[in-house]
Design a protein around this motif. Structure first.
Motif, PDB file in Angstrom:
ATOM      1  N   LYS A   1       0.830  -1.203   0.000  1.00 42.02           N
ATOM      2  CA  LYS A   1       0.000   0.000   0.000  1.00 42.02           C
ATOM      3  C   LYS A   1       0.868   1.258   0.000  1.00 42.02           C
ATOM      4  CE  LYS A   1      -3.817   0.250   0.127  1.00 42.02           C
ATOM      5  NZ  LYS A   1      -4.821   0.443  -0.976  1.00 42.02           N
ATOM      6  N   ALA A   2       1.955   1.233   0.760  1.00 41.20           N
ATOM      7  CA  ALA A   2       2.862   2.385   0.794  1.00 41.20           C
ATOM      8  C   ALA A   2       3.475   2.613  -0.581  1.00 41.20           C
ATOM      9  CB  ALA A   2       3.964   2.158   1.825  1.00 41.20           C
ATOM     10  N   PHE A   3       3.859   1.536  -1.262  1.00 41.74           N
ATOM     11  CA  PHE A   3       4.469   1.687  -2.583  1.00 41.74           C
ATOM     12  C   PHE A   3       3.449   2.202  -3.594  1.00 41.74           C
ATOM     13  CE2 PHE A   3       6.288   0.126  -6.625  1.00 41.74           C
ATOM     14  CZ  PHE A   3       7.507   0.791  -6.558  1.00 41.74           C
ATOM     15  N   GLU A   4       2.227   1.726  -3.495  1.00 40.45           N
ATOM     16  CA  GLU A   4       1.171   2.233  -4.384  1.00 40.45           C
ATOM     17  C   GLU A   4       0.954   3.728  -4.168  1.00 40.45           C
ATOM     18  OE1 GLU A   4      -1.583  -1.796  -4.880  1.00 40.45           O
ATOM     19  OE2 GLU A   4      -1.968  -0.409  -3.225  1.00 40.45           O
ATOM     20  N   THR A   5       0.970   4.143  -2.902  1.00 38.44           N
ATOM     21  CA  THR A   5       0.816   5.568  -2.594  1.00 38.44           C
ATOM     22  C   THR A   5       2.013   6.354  -3.104  1.00 38.44           C
ATOM     23  OG1 THR A   5      -0.474   5.034  -0.612  1.00 38.44           O
ATOM     24  CG2 THR A   5       0.474   7.253  -0.735  1.00 38.44           C
ATOM     25  N   TYR A   6       3.199   5.809  -2.930  1.00 40.35           N
ATOM     26  CA  TYR A   6       4.408   6.457  -3.444  1.00 40.35           C
ATOM     27  C   TYR A   6       4.302   6.676  -4.952  1.00 40.35           C
ATOM     28  CZ  TYR A   6       8.908   6.341  -5.787  1.00 40.35           C
ATOM     29  OH  TYR A   6       9.934   6.580  -6.656  1.00 40.35           O
ATOM     30  N   LEU A   7       3.901   5.649  -5.694  1.00 38.12           N
ATOM     31  CA  LEU A   7       3.800   5.766  -7.142  1.00 38.12           C
ATOM     32  C   LEU A   7       2.787   6.836  -7.542  1.00 38.12           C
ATOM     33  CD1 LEU A   7       3.860   2.031  -8.317  1.00 38.12           C
ATOM     34  CD2 LEU A   7       5.691   3.718  -8.537  1.00 38.12           C
ATOM     35  N   LYS A   8       1.669   6.865  -6.850  1.00 33.00           N
ATOM     36  CA  LYS A   8       0.589   7.786  -7.196  1.00 33.00           C
ATOM     37  C   LYS A   8       0.878   9.220  -6.779  1.00 33.00           C
ATOM     38  CE  LYS A   8      -4.402   8.423  -6.603  1.00 33.00           C
ATOM     39  NZ  LYS A   8      -5.651   7.860  -5.984  1.00 33.00           N
ATOM     40  N   LYS A   9       1.479   9.394  -5.608  1.00 31.78           N
ATOM     41  CA  LYS A   9       1.609  10.727  -5.019  1.00 31.78           C
ATOM     42  C   LYS A   9       2.971  11.361  -5.213  1.00 31.78           C
ATOM     43  CE  LYS A   9       0.698  13.174  -0.667  1.00 31.78           C
ATOM     44  NZ  LYS A   9       0.245  13.041   0.752  1.00 31.78           N
ATOM     45  N   TYR A  10       4.029  10.559  -5.274  1.00 28.66           N
ATOM     46  CA  TYR A  10       5.377  11.112  -5.206  1.00 28.66           C
ATOM     47  C   TYR A  10       6.273  10.850  -6.422  1.00 28.66           C
ATOM     48  CZ  TYR A  10       4.248  11.494  -0.199  1.00 28.66           C
ATOM     49  OH  TYR A  10       3.668  11.792   1.012  1.00 28.66           O
ATOM     50  N   ASN A  11       6.089   9.755  -7.112  1.00 30.29           N
ATOM     51  CA  ASN A  11       7.107   9.313  -8.074  1.00 30.29           C
ATOM     52  C   ASN A  11       7.258  10.202  -9.312  1.00 30.29           C
ATOM     53  OD1 ASN A  11       7.415   7.217 -10.725  1.00 30.29           O
ATOM     54  ND2 ASN A  11       9.047   7.171  -9.199  1.00 30.29           N
ATOM     55  N   ASN A  12       6.161  10.547  -9.928  1.00 31.43           N
ATOM     56  CA  ASN A  12       6.200  11.416 -11.119  1.00 31.43           C
ATOM     57  C   ASN A  12       7.134  10.881 -12.213  1.00 31.43           C
ATOM     58  OD1 ASN A  12       4.404  13.433 -10.060  1.00 31.43           O
ATOM     59  ND2 ASN A  12       6.088  14.136  -8.755  1.00 31.43           N
ATOM     60  N   ASN A  13       7.092   9.577 -12.418  1.00 29.61           N
ATOM     61  CA  ASN A  13       7.851   8.909 -13.482  1.00 29.61           C
ATOM     62  C   ASN A  13       9.367   9.003 -13.321  1.00 29.61           C
ATOM     63  OD1 ASN A  13       5.523   8.035 -14.993  1.00 29.61           O
ATOM     64  ND2 ASN A  13       5.273  10.167 -15.646  1.00 29.61           N
ATOM     65  N   ARG A  14       9.840   9.199 -12.093  1.00 27.66           N
ATOM     66  CA  ARG A  14      11.274   9.244 -11.841  1.00 27.66           C
ATOM     67  C   ARG A  14      11.827   7.820 -11.739  1.00 27.66           C
ATOM     68  NH1 ARG A  14      13.284  13.856  -9.060  1.00 27.66           N
ATOM     69  NH2 ARG A  14      14.239  12.559  -7.434  1.00 27.66           N
ATOM     70  N   PRO A  15      13.104   7.624 -12.083  1.00 29.14           N
ATOM     71  CA  PRO A  15      13.722   6.301 -11.916  1.00 29.14           C
ATOM     72  C   PRO A  15      13.825   5.940 -10.433  1.00 29.14           C
ATOM     73  CG  PRO A  15      15.384   7.929 -12.477  1.00 29.14           C
ATOM     74  CD  PRO A  15      14.043   8.611 -12.646  1.00 29.14           C
ATOM     75  N   ILE A  16      13.867   4.619 -10.162  1.00 18.90           N
ATOM     76  CA  ILE A  16      13.747   4.131  -8.786  1.00 18.90           C
ATOM     77  C   ILE A  16      14.868   3.149  -8.451  1.00 18.90           C
ATOM     78  CG2 ILE A  16      12.219   3.023  -7.106  1.00 18.90           C
ATOM     79  CD1 ILE A  16       9.910   3.523  -9.134  1.00 18.90           C
ATOM     80  N   ILE A  17      15.414   3.308  -7.250  1.00 13.66           N
ATOM     81  CA  ILE A  17      16.271   2.295  -6.638  1.00 13.66           C
ATOM     82  C   ILE A  17      15.461   1.634  -5.542  1.00 13.66           C
ATOM     83  CG2 ILE A  17      18.373   1.842  -5.310  1.00 13.66           C
ATOM     84  CD1 ILE A  17      19.610   4.310  -6.609  1.00 13.66           C
ATOM     85  N   MET A  18      15.320   0.329  -5.595  1.00  8.28           N
ATOM     86  CA  MET A  18      14.601  -0.419  -4.572  1.00  8.28           C
ATOM     87  C   MET A  18      15.618  -1.028  -3.611  1.00  8.28           C
ATOM     88  SD  MET A  18      11.392  -0.058  -5.351  1.00  8.28           S
ATOM     89  CE  MET A  18      10.568  -1.364  -4.410  1.00  8.28           C
ATOM     90  N   VAL A  19      15.370  -0.880  -2.313  1.00  2.70           N
ATOM     91  CA  VAL A  19      16.308  -1.370  -1.308  1.00  2.70           C
ATOM     92  C   VAL A  19      15.548  -2.072  -0.182  1.00  2.70           C
ATOM     93  CG1 VAL A  19      18.186  -0.787   0.271  1.00  2.70           C
ATOM     94  CG2 VAL A  19      17.804   0.616  -1.770  1.00  2.70           C
ATOM     95  N   GLY A  20      16.037  -3.224   0.204  1.00  4.33           N
ATOM     96  CA  GLY A  20      15.484  -3.919   1.365  1.00  4.33           C
ATOM     97  C   GLY A  20      16.600  -4.644   2.091  1.00  4.33           C
TER      98      GLY A  20
END
Length: 335
Positions: free
Chosen positions: A149-168
């Motif tokens: 859910k957090a990632f879905e919100t990030y994509l919708k609200k914050y990302n604006n088609n920017r490239p992404i580094i995923m870290v865990g």
């Protein structure tokens, strides 16, 4: 032993976990309140909420960064007397560990490559792994539902088609693998993926269909993973989980099997100091074997066999420079 050394051992070694946890049946009525990721209070870190100690690692580059970093922290709820299956995001003690241990020692390595986003989530207790079939599965599913859910919100609200580094890391990698499967693998979003750094859990190449293991330092669009042990040691339990797992060299980022001291760029210790040329590694089947790192409390580290908690900060400067290199490579290829 200094208090700051705690980070190196806060993730209890899975191999040493015994079924001595106090526990309870997983019940819906005991589930903590679901986070609302449209609210800033449900995030440990947003680009506009960096803590002062975290800003230092961003090197005043925040306004110029063209990429994002989405980081999912490891298991921090480990007390064997704690019968909760999941921690509420309002837990002050846990949130202090998130911000002042995990974020500072791990997410900070990526702060010069992208704007960092760290959701708080109802993390599953450490016992959810050894007691997976006795409530652990439900606890981990709940935790992942938050991360998703957090990632879905990030994509919708914050990302604006920017490239992404995923870290865990650790439990964070458990959830990030699923994010990669649900949102990137065979999906259009894969075009925005700079790289996924997912150490601390056994990751197999066939966990993904189109996401590939990266074997060169500037390669993009795939993933890297490793699990760090003291040289010559193997897990005591679950001895097959690591065999055949992707094992990236977190110093050279290629297929080199061994490194020398002068190749190691820097171990970030919890006193905020970097120690370069501190360790040598050897790549085995599924494991990164490390020498005992050279730093002020190396004597205490010599008693550990599994360097799980140090998967990222043992190679902090190596990761920092590599993330920058991959980001620059992606930008050059796509702009």
């Amino acid at each position: 032993m200094k208090k700051t050394f705690v980070f190196l051992i806060f993730c209890i070694v899975f191999a040493n976990c015994k079924s001595t946890y106090r526990t309870q049946t997983f019940r819906q009525e005991n589930i903590p309140v679901q986070p609302d990721y449209t609210k800033e209070t449900s995030w440990a870190v947003l680009p506009n909420t960096y803590a002062e100690n975290f800003k230092e690692y961003a090197s005043n580059r925040l306004d110029t960064l063209k990429a994002d970093v989405f980081y999912v922290y490891p298991t921090l709820i480990t007390d064997k007397k704690d019968i909760r299956w999941n921690a509420p995001i309002g837990d002050i003690e846990q949130n202090d560990k998130v911000v002042n241990k995990a974020v500072l020692m791990q997410a900070s390595a990526f702060a010069t490559s992208g704007k960092v986003y760290v959701p708080l989530y109802r993390q599953a207790h450490l016992r959810s792994y050894p007691l997976y079939n006795k409530g652990g599965k439900e606890a981990q599913e709940l935790a992942y539902s938050d991360v998703k859910k957090a990632f879905e919100t990030y994509l919708k609200k914050y990302n604006n088609n920017r490239p992404i580094i995923m870290v865990g890391h650790s439990q964070g990698t458990t959830h990030t693998i699923r994010l990669l499967q649900d949102f990137f693998d065979e999906k259009p979003l894969q075009k925005q993926l700079i790289a996924a750094y997912i150490p601390g859990i056994g990751v197999k190449s066939d966990d993904f269909k189109t996401l590939k293991e990266m074997t060169s330092p500037k390669e993009t669009g795939g993933f890297v993973s490793w699990n760090t042990y003291k040289k010559g040691h193997y897990p005591k339990k679950d001895k097959d989980w690591y065999k055949g797992s992707v094992t990236t060299n977190p110093i050279t980022w290629n297929t080199t099997k061994e490194t020398e001291l002068d190749q190691h760029k820097g171990f970030l210790y919890s006193n905020g100091k970097l120690y370069d040329k501190a360790l040598k590694i050897e790549i085995t089947d599924g494991l990164v074997w490390s020498t005992n790192p050279k730093f002020p409390l190396r004597f205490f580290m010599s008693f550990l066999r599994k360097y799980h908690a140090g998967d990222i900060n043992l190679f902090w400067q190596d990761i920092r420079e590599n993330a920058e290199a991959r980001t620059n490579s992606w930008l050059q290829e796509n702009e």
